[in-house]
Design a protein around this motif. Structure first.
Motif, PDB file in Angstrom:
ATOM      1  N   THR A   5       0.841  -1.188   0.000  1.00 13.60           N
ATOM      2  CA  THR A   5       0.000   0.000   0.000  1.00 13.60           C
ATOM      3  C   THR A   5       0.878   1.239   0.000  1.00 13.60           C
ATOM      4  OG1 THR A   5      -0.052  -0.005   2.391  1.00 13.60           O
ATOM      5  CG2 THR A   5      -1.855  -1.146   1.263  1.00 13.60           C
ATOM      6  N   LYS A   6       0.320   2.316  -0.528  1.00 14.66           N
ATOM      7  CA  LYS A   6       1.053   3.573  -0.522  1.00 14.66           C
ATOM      8  C   LYS A   6       0.967   4.185   0.869  1.00 14.66           C
ATOM      9  CE  LYS A   6       0.140   4.629  -5.346  1.00 14.66           C
ATOM     10  NZ  LYS A   6       1.242   4.175  -6.018  1.00 14.66           N
ATOM     11  N   GLY A   7       1.899   5.059   1.165  1.00 12.70           N
ATOM     12  CA  GLY A   7       1.888   5.680   2.480  1.00 12.70           C
ATOM     13  C   GLY A   7       2.774   4.913   3.439  1.00 12.70           C
ATOM     14  N   LYS A   8       2.410   4.893   4.695  1.00 16.33           N
ATOM     15  CA  LYS A   8       3.230   4.221   5.708  1.00 16.33           C
ATOM     16  C   LYS A   8       3.270   2.723   5.447  1.00 16.33           C
ATOM     17  CE  LYS A   8       3.449   6.987   9.716  1.00 16.33           C
ATOM     18  NZ  LYS A   8       3.342   6.977  11.154  1.00 16.33           N
ATOM     19  N   ARG A   9       4.450   2.164   5.667  1.00 18.03           N
ATOM     20  CA  ARG A   9       4.621   0.727   5.472  1.00 18.03           C
ATOM     21  C   ARG A   9       5.166   0.109   6.751  1.00 18.03           C
ATOM     22  NH1 ARG A   9       5.905   3.102   0.559  1.00 18.03           N
ATOM     23  NH2 ARG A   9       4.773   2.196  -1.176  1.00 18.03           N
ATOM     24  N   LEU A  10       5.039  -1.185   6.826  1.00 25.14           N
ATOM     25  CA  LEU A  10       5.592  -1.893   7.978  1.00 25.14           C
ATOM     26  C   LEU A  10       7.112  -1.809   7.923  1.00 25.14           C
ATOM     27  CD1 LEU A  10       3.467  -5.156   7.803  1.00 25.14           C
ATOM     28  CD2 LEU A  10       3.051  -3.170   9.229  1.00 25.14           C
ATOM     29  N   GLY A  12       9.208   0.622   7.497  1.00 22.74           N
ATOM     30  CA  GLY A  12       9.903   1.651   6.723  1.00 22.74           C
ATOM     31  C   GLY A  12       9.634   1.539   5.244  1.00 22.74           C
ATOM     32  N   GLY A  13      10.525   0.919   4.488  1.00 20.88           N
ATOM     33  CA  GLY A  13      10.412   0.876   3.034  1.00 20.88           C
ATOM     34  C   GLY A  13       9.634  -0.326   2.537  1.00 20.88           C
ATOM     35  N   ALA A  14       9.351  -0.300   1.241  1.00 20.04           N
ATOM     36  CA  ALA A  14       8.577  -1.369   0.621  1.00 20.04           C
ATOM     37  C   ALA A  14       9.336  -2.697   0.632  1.00 20.04           C
ATOM     38  CB  ALA A  14       8.200  -0.988  -0.805  1.00 20.04           C
ATOM     39  N   SER A  15      10.649  -2.642   0.403  1.00 20.30           N
ATOM     40  CA  SER A  15      11.424  -3.883   0.393  1.00 20.30           C
ATOM     41  C   SER A  15      11.480  -4.503   1.794  1.00 20.30           C
ATOM     42  CB  SER A  15      12.838  -3.624  -0.111  1.00 20.30           C
ATOM     43  OG  SER A  15      13.496  -2.702   0.734  1.00 20.30           O
ATOM     44  N   HIS A  16      11.558  -3.651   2.815  1.00 22.78           N
ATOM     45  CA  HIS A  16      11.566  -4.174   4.180  1.00 22.78           C
ATOM     46  C   HIS A  16      10.204  -4.772   4.523  1.00 22.78           C
ATOM     47  CE1 HIS A  16      12.386  -3.519   8.727  1.00 22.78           C
ATOM     48  NE2 HIS A  16      12.798  -4.697   8.336  1.00 22.78           N
ATOM     49  N   GLU A  17       9.136  -4.165   4.036  1.00 24.20           N
ATOM     50  CA  GLU A  17       7.802  -4.723   4.277  1.00 24.20           C
ATOM     51  C   GLU A  17       7.665  -6.099   3.626  1.00 24.20           C
ATOM     52  OE1 GLU A  17       3.055  -3.667   3.891  1.00 24.20           O
ATOM     53  OE2 GLU A  17       4.512  -2.359   2.944  1.00 24.20           O
ATOM     54  N   ARG A  18       8.189  -6.245   2.409  1.00 24.10           N
ATOM     55  CA  ARG A  18       8.135  -7.555   1.744  1.00 24.10           C
ATOM     56  C   ARG A  18       8.894  -8.608   2.537  1.00 24.10           C
ATOM     57  NH1 ARG A  18       8.393  -4.395  -3.045  1.00 24.10           N
ATOM     58  NH2 ARG A  18      10.668  -4.542  -3.082  1.00 24.10           N
TER      59      ARG A  18
END
Length: 182
Positions: A5-10, A12-18
């Protein structure tokens, strides 16, 4: 996999969320149930269910996609993928979706974060529920098609109908007599 999702991620970044979602899903498939925050559980649900859908297909390309999504070359993740394809996917074969269940359990003691348990729904689908849903669907579709037939009936007065009216007047006379005596 679903796009972040756009905005805040788990984390920090998108790669860390993945990476977080990959690790959480590996732990979910290994232990069948994990305790995490409500936000992580809600983000994990579509990710894990998509991996289970790939596992239900059971072909080599699906196995490779799941292995890439879990994204580690360690032996433990290979065993998790094997567990997913060998045990979890056959248990979910009759289920059309809703492979996970989230149950809120209260707040964490240290930082008061809302916690939840996310678990795999391994119970078999009840055939009775499927039959009931089909029956409800059939009644709702057939009800508008059939117009209810209303028959008009004639009201016939009988002498017995007059008797209750006379009986209703009799108690009123008795109450007047009781008032006179008092």
């Amino acid at each position: 996999m679903p796009t972040p999702t756009k905005g805040k991620r788990l984390g920090g970044g998108a790669s860390h969320e993945r990476l977080i979602l990959a690790n959480l899903s590996a732990q979910l498939f290994e232990h069948k149930s994990i305790t995490t925050t409500v936000t992580k559980a809600k983000r994990l649900r579509p990710y894990a269910e998509r991996l289970i859908t790939f596992a239900k297909r059971g072909d080599l390309s699906s196995r490779r996609r799941v292995q890439a999504a879990i994204a580690s070359r360690s032996r433990t993740n290979k065993s998790v993928v094997h567990e997913l394809f060998a045990n979890i996917a056959p248990a979910m074969a009759e289920r059309e979706g809703g492979y996970t269940r989230i149950t809120k359990i209260g707040n964490r003691k240290g930082d008061n974060a809302p916690m939840a348990v996310i678990e795999l729904v391994l119970e078999p689908v009840s055939p009775k529920q499927a039959v009931v849903k089909e029956a409800e669907k059939a009644t709702t579709t057939s009800a508008p098609a059939e117009a209810p037939v209303v028959e008009e009936t004639e009201v016939v007065e009988t002498p017995a109908a007059d008797a209750p009216a006379e009986a209703a007047e009799a108690p009123a006379e008795e109450t007047d007599e009781k008032k006179d005596q008092a």
